[in-house]
Design an enzyme around this catalytic site. Structure first.
Site, PDB file in Angstrom:
ATOM      1  CB  THR A  18      -1.075   2.105  -0.712  1.00 62.36           C
ATOM      2  OG1 THR A  18      -0.913   2.586   0.625  1.00 62.36           O
ATOM      3  CG2 THR A  18      -2.544   2.024  -1.046  1.00 62.36           C
ATOM      4  CB  THR A  96       2.327   7.492  -2.197  1.00 61.40           C
ATOM      5  OG1 THR A  96       1.474   7.416  -1.055  1.00 61.40           O
ATOM      6  CG2 THR A  96       1.740   6.718  -3.351  1.00 61.40           C
ATOM      7  CG  ASP A  97       3.260   7.266   3.444  1.00 58.24           C
ATOM      8  OD1 ASP A  97       2.351   7.886   2.871  1.00 58.24           O
ATOM      9  OD2 ASP A  97       3.062   6.481   4.385  1.00 58.24           O
TER      10      ASP A  97
HETATM   11  N1  ASP Z   1       1.416   4.352   3.774  1.00 58.12           N
HETATM   12  C1  ASP Z   1       1.509   3.941   2.401  1.00 58.12           C
HETATM   13  C2  ASP Z   1       2.957   3.694   2.044  1.00 58.12           C
HETATM   14  O1  ASP Z   1       3.681   4.629   1.794  1.00 58.12           O
HETATM   15  C3  ASP Z   1       0.914   4.982   1.558  1.00 58.12           C
HETATM   16  C4  ASP Z   1       0.909   4.678   0.106  1.00 58.12           C
HETATM   17  O2  ASP Z   1       1.589   3.815  -0.415  1.00 58.12           O
HETATM   18  O3  ASP Z   1       0.171   5.398  -0.571  1.00 58.12           O
HETATM   19  O4  ASP Z   1       3.350   2.558   2.046  1.00 58.12           O
END
Ligand code: ASP
Length: 339
Positions: A18, A96-97
């Protein structure tokens, strides 16, 4: 000398997520990874004035969910090679996932004193209050700081510093999504200065060369009224299994023969799906209790949550660890912080 040294040189390696996502220009179908490491650094106010020399490298441009062990193995090799060329520390930007798993992989697979700091963003750059630039700036400050050396891999989000081996993503959207339920954060970043309240204990490391074959390790959660359908389907297709059991390490008694059968052939790690706290060792004695399952060959995952337990098993099997080495690794994997 401690603190940020005048010659600090931080390498920033981007993987996507993200923090690097922007809207597609031609459609209304949401954001996708687009920004490279140079673009991420260019968007951080105050970074140029920090006095920290920066190198940018774009290794992947993927959502966190699409990262895999091959990507992480390459990343660990890149970091280890670059560490020999005079860097003070590393920052990894990614989705973050999967940070709670990737950061723990790096914690285990690299054997460096230099700080390795993983960060990302909960809000993409097009949103009001995007947190990516602040997280990246804080991560660079931590990576450049000699107080952060020798702590293994760290995760910096929302101005908090967490140990990779304890941190969890505990909210799907909040900018305060990252917490360390068993320990709390190691410290925080204030006015660009990392402040450590505590240090993590000594960590085991499992650096390995590029593995010839990736082991197949499944994670199976146990649920109310579980009939064992999933455990039965696994057949003989696995090299290792992690079970996310109830509470302190408990399963329905009907699943005991299935788990015992798996444990005769492959390592089966007993963890808790509770979100914090350890698997017990010698409190309950009913069929399906932690003692019963240990007696039938399951390995106690101790304080490791199911996701981190799976990462550890993957690395152990990739190195062809013996059953005794696997049992010992789970006993020492999560020493709690010491002051
Ligand atoms: N769906 C995103 C990812 O992990 C979430 C994020 O980066 O916060 O790429």
């Amino acid at each position: 000398m401690t603190g940020t040294e005048s010659t600090s040189h931080v390498s920033v390696i981007s993987l996507g997520g993200t923090i690097a996502m922007t809207p597609r220009s031609t459609s209304n179908h949401g954001v996708v990874p687009a920004l490279d490491a140079d673009a991420l650094l260019a968007a951080v106010p105050g970074l140029q004035d920090s006095g920290i020399a920066l190198a940018a490298r774009s290794l992947r441009s993927l959502p966190g969910a699409s990262l895999g062990f091959d990507d992480l193995n390459e990343l660990a090799c890149v970091i280890t090679e670059d560490a020999a060329t005079g860097h003070s520390g590393f920052v990894i930007t990614q989705g973050t996932d999967t940070i709670e798993e990737t950061a723990y992989y790096l914690d285990l697979a690299t054997d460096l004193t230099l700080p390795i700091v993983v960060t990302g963003a909960m809000r993409n750059p097009a949103m009001a209050g995007a947190d990516g630039p602040a997280n990246l700036l804080a991560a660079v400050h931590v990576a450049a700081n000699s107080d952060a050396r020798g702590m293994g891999c760290l995760v910096v989000m929302n101005d908090e510093i967490h140990a990779a081996r304890h941190v969890r993503k505990t909210h799907s959207t909040s900018t305060a999504a990252f917490t360390s339920p068993n320990t709390g954060p190691l410290g925080c970043v204030v006015e660009g200065q990392p402040r450590f309240h505590t240090r993590p204990g000594v960590r085991p490391t499992l650096p390995s060369d590029r593995p010839r074959r990736q082991p197949r390790v499944a994670l199976v959660p146990i649920c109310l009224g579980d009939g064992g359908e999933l455990l039965r389907c696994l057949g003989e297709h696995l090299d290792g299994l992690v079970v996310a059991a109830f509470g302190a390490g408990h399963v329905p008694s009907t699943l005991v023969p299935l788990l015992e059968d798996h444990a005769r052939r492959i390592p089966v790690i007993l963890t808790s799906r509770a979100g914090a706290g350890p698997v017990l060792r010698h409190t309950y004695g009913f069929s399906g209790s932690e003692q019963d399952l240990q007696d039938r060959g399951l390995i106690n995952g101790s304080w490791l949550d199911p996701y981190k337990a799976r990462v550890l098993l993957h690395l152990l099997l990739a190195r062809q660890a013996t059953p005794d080495e696997i049992t010992a690794a789970y006993q020492t994997a999560t020493s709690l912080p010491v002051l």
